[in-house]
Write a protein that holds these residues in place. Structure first.
Motif, PDB file in Angstrom:
ATOM      1  N   THR A  11       0.837  -1.212   0.000  1.00  0.00           N
ATOM      2  CA  THR A  11       0.000   0.000   0.000  1.00  0.00           C
ATOM      3  C   THR A  11       0.863   1.251   0.000  1.00  0.00           C
ATOM      4  O   THR A  11       0.631   2.196  -0.756  1.00  0.00           O
ATOM      5  CB  THR A  11      -0.915  -0.001   1.234  1.00  0.00           C
ATOM      6  N   GLN A  12       1.894   1.272   0.867  1.00  0.00           N
ATOM      7  CA  GLN A  12       2.764   2.450   0.936  1.00  0.00           C
ATOM      8  C   GLN A  12       3.498   2.663  -0.379  1.00  0.00           C
ATOM      9  O   GLN A  12       3.686   3.784  -0.837  1.00  0.00           O
ATOM     10  CB  GLN A  12       3.773   2.298   2.089  1.00  0.00           C
ATOM     11  N   GLY A  13       3.914   1.563  -1.013  1.00  0.00           N
ATOM     12  CA  GLY A  13       4.605   1.687  -2.304  1.00  0.00           C
ATOM     13  C   GLY A  13       3.712   2.272  -3.363  1.00  0.00           C
ATOM     14  O   GLY A  13       4.124   3.110  -4.161  1.00  0.00           O
ATOM     15  N   LEU A  14       2.443   1.827  -3.396  1.00  0.00           N
ATOM     16  CA  LEU A  14       1.500   2.343  -4.390  1.00  0.00           C
ATOM     17  C   LEU A  14       1.224   3.829  -4.155  1.00  0.00           C
ATOM     18  O   LEU A  14       1.190   4.618  -5.090  1.00  0.00           O
ATOM     19  CB  LEU A  14       0.195   1.539  -4.306  1.00  0.00           C
ATOM     20  N   LEU A  15       1.071   4.230  -2.889  1.00  0.00           N
ATOM     21  CA  LEU A  15       0.832   5.646  -2.588  1.00  0.00           C
ATOM     22  C   LEU A  15       2.030   6.499  -2.955  1.00  0.00           C
ATOM     23  O   LEU A  15       1.899   7.581  -3.518  1.00  0.00           O
ATOM     24  CB  LEU A  15       0.524   5.815  -1.084  1.00  0.00           C
ATOM     25  N   ALA A  16       3.236   6.001  -2.632  1.00  0.00           N
ATOM     26  CA  ALA A  16       4.447   6.773  -2.938  1.00  0.00           C
ATOM     27  C   ALA A  16       4.605   6.955  -4.431  1.00  0.00           C
ATOM     28  O   ALA A  16       5.003   8.015  -4.916  1.00  0.00           O
ATOM     29  CB  ALA A  16       5.677   6.068  -2.369  1.00  0.00           C
ATOM     30  N   TYR A  17       4.279   5.902  -5.206  1.00  0.00           N
ATOM     31  CA  TYR A  17       4.456   5.980  -6.657  1.00  0.00           C
ATOM     32  C   TYR A  17       3.431   6.899  -7.307  1.00  0.00           C
ATOM     33  O   TYR A  17       3.722   7.622  -8.251  1.00  0.00           O
ATOM     34  CB  TYR A  17       4.356   4.576  -7.248  1.00  0.00           C
ATOM     35  N   SER A  18       2.208   6.914  -6.767  1.00  0.00           N
ATOM     36  CA  SER A  18       1.113   7.592  -7.463  1.00  0.00           C
ATOM     37  C   SER A  18       1.077   9.095  -7.223  1.00  0.00           C
ATOM     38  O   SER A  18       0.513   9.831  -8.010  1.00  0.00           O
ATOM     39  CB  SER A  18      -0.231   6.997  -7.021  1.00  0.00           C
ATOM     40  N   SER A  47      10.445   8.043  -3.994  1.00  0.00           N
ATOM     41  CA  SER A  47       9.290   7.729  -4.836  1.00  0.00           C
ATOM     42  C   SER A  47       9.606   7.960  -6.314  1.00  0.00           C
ATOM     43  O   SER A  47       9.132   7.226  -7.185  1.00  0.00           O
ATOM     44  CB  SER A  47       8.082   8.572  -4.411  1.00  0.00           C
ATOM     45  N   GLN A  48      10.426   8.983  -6.601  1.00  0.00           N
ATOM     46  CA  GLN A  48      10.790   9.253  -7.997  1.00  0.00           C
ATOM     47  C   GLN A  48      11.720   8.166  -8.533  1.00  0.00           C
ATOM     48  O   GLN A  48      11.618   7.754  -9.685  1.00  0.00           O
ATOM     49  CB  GLN A  48      11.473  10.630  -8.106  1.00  0.00           C
ATOM     50  N   ILE A  49      12.646   7.695  -7.698  1.00  0.00           N
ATOM     51  CA  ILE A  49      13.517   6.584  -8.108  1.00  0.00           C
ATOM     52  C   ILE A  49      12.675   5.329  -8.326  1.00  0.00           C
ATOM     53  O   ILE A  49      12.906   4.555  -9.262  1.00  0.00           O
ATOM     54  CB  ILE A  49      14.626   6.339  -7.067  1.00  0.00           C
ATOM     55  N   HIS A  50      11.662   5.115  -7.453  1.00  0.00           N
ATOM     56  CA  HIS A  50      10.721   4.007  -7.674  1.00  0.00           C
ATOM     57  C   HIS A  50      10.101   4.115  -9.059  1.00  0.00           C
ATOM     58  O   HIS A  50      10.006   3.129  -9.801  1.00  0.00           O
ATOM     59  CB  HIS A  50       9.595   4.059  -6.626  1.00  0.00           C
ATOM     60  N   GLN A  51       9.657   5.324  -9.415  1.00  0.00           N
ATOM     61  CA  GLN A  51       8.977   5.515 -10.704  1.00  0.00           C
ATOM     62  C   GLN A  51       9.911   5.167 -11.858  1.00  0.00           C
ATOM     63  O   GLN A  51       9.504   4.531 -12.829  1.00  0.00           O
ATOM     64  CB  GLN A  51       8.496   6.959 -10.832  1.00  0.00           C
ATOM     65  N   VAL A  52      11.181   5.604 -11.780  1.00  0.00           N
ATOM     66  CA  VAL A  52      12.151   5.296 -12.842  1.00  0.00           C
ATOM     67  C   VAL A  52      12.282   3.787 -13.020  1.00  0.00           C
ATOM     68  O   VAL A  52      12.193   3.255 -14.136  1.00  0.00           O
ATOM     69  CB  VAL A  52      13.526   5.918 -12.511  1.00  0.00           C
TER      70      VAL A  52
END
Length: 807
Positions: free
Chosen positions: A494-501, A550-555
């Motif tokens: 859940t935290q990963g999805l929120l951070a990415y979105s 979160s931005q590194i996650h997105q990359v």
């Protein structure tokens, strides 16, 4: 400056003089400088030089005599007379030049009385001399009377006075010459460094001085030019009569003459030079002419071009689609019709206006600086029209010299509509970027739903067994552990999805990229599917960088999504991290600066990318996918994020052999210690304090209350913000801490906290919420005197934060 005696007296002439005096009057003498160097010596006696000073034993007596003489002179005595133990007499007088003791004048050796021959025979036997030769040398030592001795002393004193006077004159002369030499050297350096050609002419019009700038102008070196006649070097035969007339004028009138002439260079070119010629005189005598010369060929050509093109320019400017403005000293002197139309003026209204009145006040300083620097680059500014409206213009200017005055010519173009179009395009690109992000979130959510269903299945199965009491104590404990582990995984997803979105600017923090990659692994499994083998390899040492996690996650999610699409039949996706050192001479990337970097390598075994397309893959809207399968923004977003972090991203690929993306992020050592210390887990302990809990969700409120009471705390419940305020007023003496949900009906958590702090400003506070930080950031700012918990939170972590707040 300190001088030696030898530098101040004429030693050869002095030697000849003393030789003549000795020959006439038998005056043995020596001049010795203060360092002990013998400058002159006359009639030195063999008895001393060949016997007394030649024998090591008897030499000690001579040295004793020398030491006595020098010691007495150093005490300031004007004259010293000394008879040595051998009976020989020496006299010495100091030579003082301008207060400095530079040497001594000696006379000796001689006898004042008839020597005792027997005593000297005894000395010969004592020291082992050849007795007869020694007695023969003794017989040649002069014996002078007391009267003659006194006269010798007078002569010696007069000699030292003459030497002192001569030395002083020579010293002054040397100092004058040194000053002159320094002045000449300074003058020569000034002339050599002058940015102007400097030439000195003799009265015969020959070159006597030729500085480096003259070499640059005419091409002749100083060696080639010196001594040459002007007509043989730089003057064209066509203008000789004119030059001769000017030269005669300078000589006869002795007045400076200014002229502009065409001259010749070493390679035969004709140049235009500006001459400032000044006659040089001394005591009424004409010594020559010194000329300052500038090469003004380019300036003359520019002036001629300006004059020749003035008419054409006027016609062209009037027909131009761009506005053209002429200004001088900050005032408008002319403009074309297009310029007047752009700013809403008539031409006669513009002439005489202050140029700055046409520029928007925010850009006036910049325009002044551009004009001051004579900048010719294109720049964007705002202009103010006659009606007060503001337009965006693109301007470019050039400064020219006309009739000795600088004129600024500026061309402007109205770009207002273009700027609006750019802003609209940026808005559309931002919408597309969000669309691409939401497309990825859709894929992510689908995979996460699969994982959540599996997690819910496990939780439902275990809780059903526990409810039916079908498990013994040991199995029940294992079931509870499995439920807790599953819930923790669900929280991380859940935290990963929120951070990415969430949409946000960079929120840079010190992070270990190893941890980011390791945490992301759980998020990537549902995205890439079960038919792709995901492998991660992280460096042994921490890779601390200043990043927005979160931005590194997105990359990495964008790269993983592309990798999945390139492997429709399955394959391997690997993500690895390590540390690399970039140097000036050897760098794996031509983009990043030298230094230490974390390297993240994302490699797949997919279909690959054609070589011709690789150079375009980071461009916005460029995609290799079929129509409808992608926006073309994934890699451009990745590129933008990485470069925002001060790093770079590169791609290497071969068809049917897979693709590798390499990311470089700068390491930041200075924050490593702080991060490691901050990452230590908090100690969990029980407590006996009273906590006011405000949570509108009954199930959550009941669960948190149960955890706190199990740890020994007393809990007072409130169903919303207003209820919390009332409960605090009823129990203010016993409540130690507020634990409030952020978003609640009526009064939210912050509003309730502010009302309570009016009663007790020092009350301990902790907020909690299940929303992402960007949703609640306009309501609270963690760090402003309170803590913040992100739901869901494990019981141990909850108790640790509560204990930290109360402590």
């Amino acid at each position: 400056m300190n001088y030696k005696l030898s530098e101040l007296i004429d030693v050869p002439k002095l030697q000849a003089l003393l030789d003549n005096l000795d020959e006439l009057y038998s005056i043995p003498s020596a001049i010795i400088d203060i360092e002990g160097n013998i400058l002159t010596g006359t009639a030195w006696q063999d008895i001393c030089t060949k016997f007394h000073r030649a024998n090591p034993k008897s030499e000690k007596v001579c040295i004793k005599s020398d030491t006595h003489l020098v010691s007495e002179l150093s005490k300031g005595k004007e004259q010293v007379v000394y008879k040595c133990p051998h009976g020989l007499v020496d006299t010495a007088t100091p030579i003082i030049v301008d207060g400095d003791h530079l040497g001594n004048a000696f006379t000796g050796q001689f006898f004042l009385d008839e020597p005792d021959e027997d005593s000297f025979r005894k000395l010969a036997k004592k020291y082992g001399y050849d007795e007869e030769a020694y007695i023969d040398a003794l017989s040649r030592v002069p014996i002078i009377t007391e009267d003659k001795h006194k006269k010798n002393l007078i002569v010696l004193a007069q000699l030292t006075e003459i030497l002192a006077e001569q030395g002083l004159k020579q010293k002054l002369q040397l100092e004058i010459e040194m000053a002159l030499n320094e002045s000449r050297e300074q003058l020569r350096l000034i002339i050599d460094k002058m940015p102007t050609g400097c030439i000195m002419w003799t009265p015969e019009f020959r070159i006597e001085l030729w500085n480096p700038e003259a070499e640059k102008i005419f091409g002749y070196s100083a060696d080639e030019a010196l001594g040459k006649h002007a007509y043989d070097l730089i003057i064209n035969s066509d203008i000789r009569p004119e030059i001769e007339e000017k030269w005669e004028h300078i000589i006869s009138d002795r007045m400076p003459v200014y002229s502009i002439n065409e001259n010749l260079t070493r390679d035969g070119k004709t140049i235009t030079c500006e001459w400032h010629n000044t006659p040089v005189e001394k005591d009424g005598k004409f010594l020559g002419v010194i000329s300052m010369v500038h090469n003004i060929t380019e300036r003359v050509m520019a002036d001629n071009d300006l004059r020749d093109s003035r008419e054409r320019l006027a016609k062209i400017s009037d027909a131009s689609f761009e506005g053209i403005l002429f200004s001088k000293k900050g005032k408008v002197i002319d403009a074309n019709d297009q310029f007047a139309r752009l700013l809403g003026y008539k031409l006669d209204e513009l002439v005489g206006m202050n140029l700055m009145d046409l520029i928007h006040e925010t850009d006036r300083d910049m325009v002044k600086e551009k004009m001051k620097q004579k900048d010719t680059s294109v720049y964007e500014i705002k202009a103010t029209r006659k009606d007060g409206s503001v337009i965006n213009i693109e301007a470019r200017g050039r400064t020219v010299t006309q009739e000795g005055e600088e004129i600024r010519i500026s061309a402007i173009r109205d770009i207002t509509e273009r700027k609006r179009a750019e802003e609209k395009r940026e808005s559309l690109e931002e919408q597309l970027r969000q669309s691409q992000k939401m497309e990825a979130i859709g894929l992510l959510a689908g995979g996460i739903a699969h994982d959540f269903n599996n997690m819910l299945q496990a939780i439902m199965s275990y809780t059903s067994l526990l409810a039916m009491k079908k498990l013994d104590a040991s199995s029940a404990e294992e079931a509870l552990d499995s439920i807790m582990n599953t819930l923790e995984r669900a929280s991380e997803l859940t935290q990963g999805l929120l951070a990415y979105s969430r949409k946000q600017t960079l929120n840079l923090k010190g992070e270990d990229l190893n941890v980011i990659v390791a945490n992301l692994e759980k998020l990537l499994h549902p995205i890439i599917g079960e038919d792709i083998d995901l492998k991660t390899y992280t460096a042994q040492e921490p890779l601390i960088s200043l990043v927005d996690a979160s931005q590194i996650h997105q990359v990495l999610i964008n790269l993983a999504t592309n990798a999945r699409d390139s492997m429709p039949k399955g394959g391997t996706l690997s993500i690895s991290t390590d540390k690399v050192l970039m140097t000036d001479n050897l760098s794996e990337s031509q983009i990043v600066k030298p230094g230490e970097y974390a390297r993240i390598i994302v490699a797949d075994t997919g279909e690959g990318i054609e070589e011709s397309m690789i150079e375009n893959i980071f461009e916005p809207f460029f995609t290799t996918k079929p129509a409808g399968k992608g926006t073309g923004l994934g890699l451009s977003m990745a590129y933008g994020i990485v470069t925002q972090h001060g790093g770079s991203i590169e791609c290497h690929s071969k068809m049917n052999e897979g693709t590798t993306f390499t990311i470089y992020i700068p390491l930041v050592d200075s924050i490593r210690t702080e991060m490691i210390s901050d990452s230590k887990p908090l100690n969990v302990s029980h407590g006996t304090e009273t906590i006011l809990l405000a949570e509108d969700n009954e199930a959550v409120r009941g669960a948190i209350k149960a955890i706190l009471e199990a740890a020994g705390y007393t809990v007072i419940e409130a169903t919303d913000g207003l209820n919390a305020i009332n409960k605090y007023r009823e129990n203010s003496d016993s409540i130690d801490m507020l634990l409030f949900d952020v978003l609640m009906p009526g009064y939210n958590g912050k509003e309730a906290m502010e009302a309570i702090r009016k009663i007790d400003p020092d009350i301990h506070v902790c907020f909690m919420s299940g929303y992402s930080e960007d949703v609640i950031s306009d309501r609270i700012n963690p760090g402003d005197g309170f803590e913040y918990i992100s739901k869901p939170i494990l019981p141990g972590d909850l108790l640790a934060v509560v204990r930290k707040v109360l402590s």
